[in-house]
Design an enzyme around this catalytic site. Structure first.
Site, PDB file in Angstrom:
ATOM      1  N   ASP A 108       0.507   3.793   5.991  1.00 50.82           N
ATOM      2  CA  ASP A 108       0.776   3.397   4.610  1.00 50.82           C
ATOM      3  C   ASP A 108       0.489   4.526   3.626  1.00 50.82           C
ATOM      4  O   ASP A 108       1.389   5.112   3.041  1.00 50.82           O
ATOM      5  CB  ASP A 108      -0.057   2.164   4.254  1.00 50.82           C
ATOM      6  N   GLU A 130       1.185  -1.074   8.828  1.00 44.29           N
ATOM      7  CA  GLU A 130       0.361   0.110   9.089  1.00 44.29           C
ATOM      8  C   GLU A 130       0.246   0.427  10.581  1.00 44.29           C
ATOM      9  O   GLU A 130       0.579   1.526  11.028  1.00 44.29           O
ATOM     10  CB  GLU A 130      -1.039  -0.107   8.490  1.00 44.29           C
ATOM     11  N   GLY A 163      -8.293  20.983  19.777  1.00 42.67           N
ATOM     12  CA  GLY A 163      -7.927  22.307  19.283  1.00 42.67           C
ATOM     13  C   GLY A 163      -8.512  23.404  20.155  1.00 42.67           C
ATOM     14  O   GLY A 163      -8.936  23.162  21.287  1.00 42.67           O
ATOM     15  N   GLY A 164      -8.583  24.587  19.595  1.00 47.28           N
ATOM     16  CA  GLY A 164      -9.062  25.729  20.369  1.00 47.28           C
ATOM     17  C   GLY A 164     -10.565  25.734  20.585  1.00 47.28           C
ATOM     18  O   GLY A 164     -11.060  26.410  21.486  1.00 47.28           O
ATOM     19  N   GLN A 179       0.768  -1.240   0.000  1.00 48.23           N
ATOM     20  CA  GLN A 179       0.000   0.000   0.000  1.00 48.23           C
ATOM     21  C   GLN A 179       0.801   1.293   0.000  1.00 48.23           C
ATOM     22  O   GLN A 179       0.466   2.216  -0.745  1.00 48.23           O
ATOM     23  CB  GLN A 179      -0.960   0.022   1.207  1.00 48.23           C
TER      24      GLN A 179
END
Length: 409
Positions: free
Chosen positions: A167, A138, A242-243, A17
Site C-alpha cells: 500500500d 496489502e 547482501g555482501g 491506504q
C-alpha cells in the site's frame, strides 16, 4: 518562505491506504490536497476505531494536511461539479477498482479534454493482463510481488512483512510519477497519465531477490545461511542477503524485541572476537577470513549471541558502536513512539484533533531545506464544502443547502 508544491491543486479521490499515503506526501510538500469523498466518507474513517463516533487513527494518520469535500459523483449535478473541480486542478489521484471512473463517465479522454494540463494518477492492484481484475490488498500484493516467498525462515511458511510495502510502498512510487509528470508539464504544457500497480511496486522493492534468482543458475548463494538450494530463492530468516553477513542476536532479558541486529564487516571481526571473549579466533585459519566464516555463519552468530544474551540490548549496542561495528536495536512500536531522538527530529509527532483529542503520528520522512513541514490534523468529513463550493465555485448558500438535501454533497 513558500513550500515546494505551493500553487499545485490535487484532487484526492483515494481511499484506504495506497492512495492517501501518496496524496499526504504531496500535501506535506505544500500542495492543496482536496480530498473528494462520498457523502458517507472514506471507509477508513470508521475502520478500526479505538474511540466511538470519531475518525479512526487509520484515517487521521493517512490524511493530514488535506481538505475534505463531499460529493456524489454518480449524480448528474455531482458530475458537473466534479468537472468544475478538474478544470481548477493540476493533479487527480484515484485508486478505485479498475474501470470505476470510466464507468462514471470520467475517462482519461474526458478528463484530458476538460483540463489538458491535468496529471491523472491511478493506483491499481495489477497491470494489464491476467491479473488485472484481481482484488488487491496489502498482503496479496506482497504475495504476488515476490516478498512473501522470500520472507521467513527456511523451514517455515511464507510471511508478510510488517512494513506496508504494497500500500504505502505503491503510494511512494506514485508520488515519484506525479512529480515527474508535473516537471515534464513545465516544458510540454500538457498533463499525462501516471499508472502504478501494487504488484509492480512490491516487485521493484524485491529486485535483489530477482538478482539472486539469476545468480542461482551458477550455484548456491554463499551469503545465505541455507543448507539446501533448489531452483528458486529460499527464505533465509534474518540474513542480510547482501555482501556483508548479518543476523539478529538475542539480548537480555530475553523479551520478544530484545535483539540487536549485527553485521560483520571484515574490519569488525577482530573487535567482535575480543568483545565475545574469543580473541584467538582472529588468527585461526578456520575463522580468520570472511571466506572461512561463510559456511559457518550460524556458529559465528551463535558465539556473538552467547555474549549478547547476557547484556541488555542498549548495552550491547553501546559496546558494538564503540568499535564501529554496524548494528541496530530491534525497536518495538512502543519504543518508537516514545523514542526521544525520533521525537526531537519530528519524525514522530503529536497532533490535536477537535473530536478525538491528541494522537501521535508519523511526520514526513522527506526533508527539504527550503520547504519545512508542519503536520496538520486530518479534515472532518465535508469540513471544507462551503469554502470550496461556495468560496471557489461561487455556489450560493441556497444552492449548497439544496445540494445537501438532495444528497449531492
Amino acid at each position: 518562505m513558500g513550500k515546494a508544491l505551493d500553487g499545485i491543486r490535487v484532487l484526492d479521490m483515494t481511499h484506504v491506504q495506497s492512495g492517501p499515503s501518496a496524496t499526504q506526501i504531496l500535501a506535506w510538500m505544500g500542495a492543496d490536497v482536496l480530498k473528494v469523498e462520498a457523502v458517507t466518507g472514506d471507509i477508513t474513517r470508521r475502520q478500526l476505531r479505538d474511540k466511538p463516533g470519531v475518525d479512526s487513527l487509520y484515517f487521521t494518520m493517512l490524511n493530514s494536511n488535506k481538505r475534505s469535500v463531499t460529493l456524489n459523483t454518480k449524480s448528474e449535478r455531482g458530475k458537473e461539479i466534479f468537472l468544475d473541480l478538474v478544470r481548477r486542478s493540476d493533479v487527480l489521484v484515484e485508486n478505485f477498482a479498475p474501470g470505476a471512473l470510466d464507468r462514471m463517465g470520467f475517462t482519461w479522454e474526458v478528463l484530458h479534454e476538460a483540463n489538458p494540463r491535468l496529471v491523472y494518477a491511478s493506483i491499481k492492484g495489477f497491470g494489464p493482463g491476467a491479473y488485472a481484475d484481481f482484488k488487491a490488498y496489502e498482503v496479496i500484493a506482497q504475495a504476488m510481488g515476490g516478498s512473501m516467498s522470500t520472507t521467513g525462515f527456511e523451514d517455515g511458511p511464507p510471511l508478510a512483512t510488517g512494513a506496508q510495502i504494497g500500500d504505502s510502498g505503491t503510494g511512494m512510487h506514485t508520488v515519484a510519477g506525479i512529480l515527474a509528470a508535473l516537471l515534464q508539464r513545465t516544458s510540454t504544457g500538457q498533463g499525462q497519465r501516471v499508472q502504478v500497480a501494487m504488484q509492480d511496486a512490491v516487485l521493484n522493492l524485491c529486485r535483489v531477490k530477482l538478482r539472486d534468482q539469476q545468480r542461482l543458475e551458477h550455484g548456491p548463494l554463499a551469503e545465505y545461511p541455507n543448507d539446501d538450494f533448489g531452483d528458486e530463492v529460499p527464505r533465509s530468516g534474518n540474513a542480510s542477503g547482501g555482501g556483508q553477513p548479518g543476523w539478529a542476536v538475542r539480548t537480555a532479558p530475553g523479551g520478544p524485541n530484545d535483539y540487536v541486529y549485527v553485521i560483520i564487516q571484515p574490519p569488525g571481526w577482530a573487535p567482535i572476537t575480543k568483545l565475545i571473549g574469543r580473541p584467538e579466533l582472529v588468527d585461526d585459519p578456520e575463522w580468520a577470513t570472511p571466506e572461512a566464516r561463510l559456511d559457518k555463519l550460524d556458529k559465528v552468530f551463535s558465539l556473538i549471541e552467547e555474549w549478547s544474551s547476557r547484556l541488555p540490548k542498549w548495552d550491547v549496542l553501546a559496546e558494538l558502536n564503540k568499535h564501529n561495528i554496524p548494528c541496530g536495536p530491534i525497536l518495538s512500536t512502543r519504543e518508537i513512539i516514545d523514542d526521544p531522538t525520533l521525537r526531537a527530529n519530528g519524525v514522530v509527532t503529536t497532533v490535536e484533533h477537535p473530536e478525538r483529542g491528541e494522537y501521535h503520528t508519523v511526520a514526513s520522512p522527506i526533508r527539504l531545506s527550503d520547504s519545512s513541514v508542519a503536520v496538520e490534523r486530518s479534515p472532518l468529513l465535508g469540513e471544507h464544502n462551503e469554502d470550496v463550493y461556495g468560496g471557489e465555485l461561487g455556489l450560493t448558500a441556497e444552492e449548497l443547502a439544496e445540494l445537501s438535501s438532495n444528497g449531492v454533497i
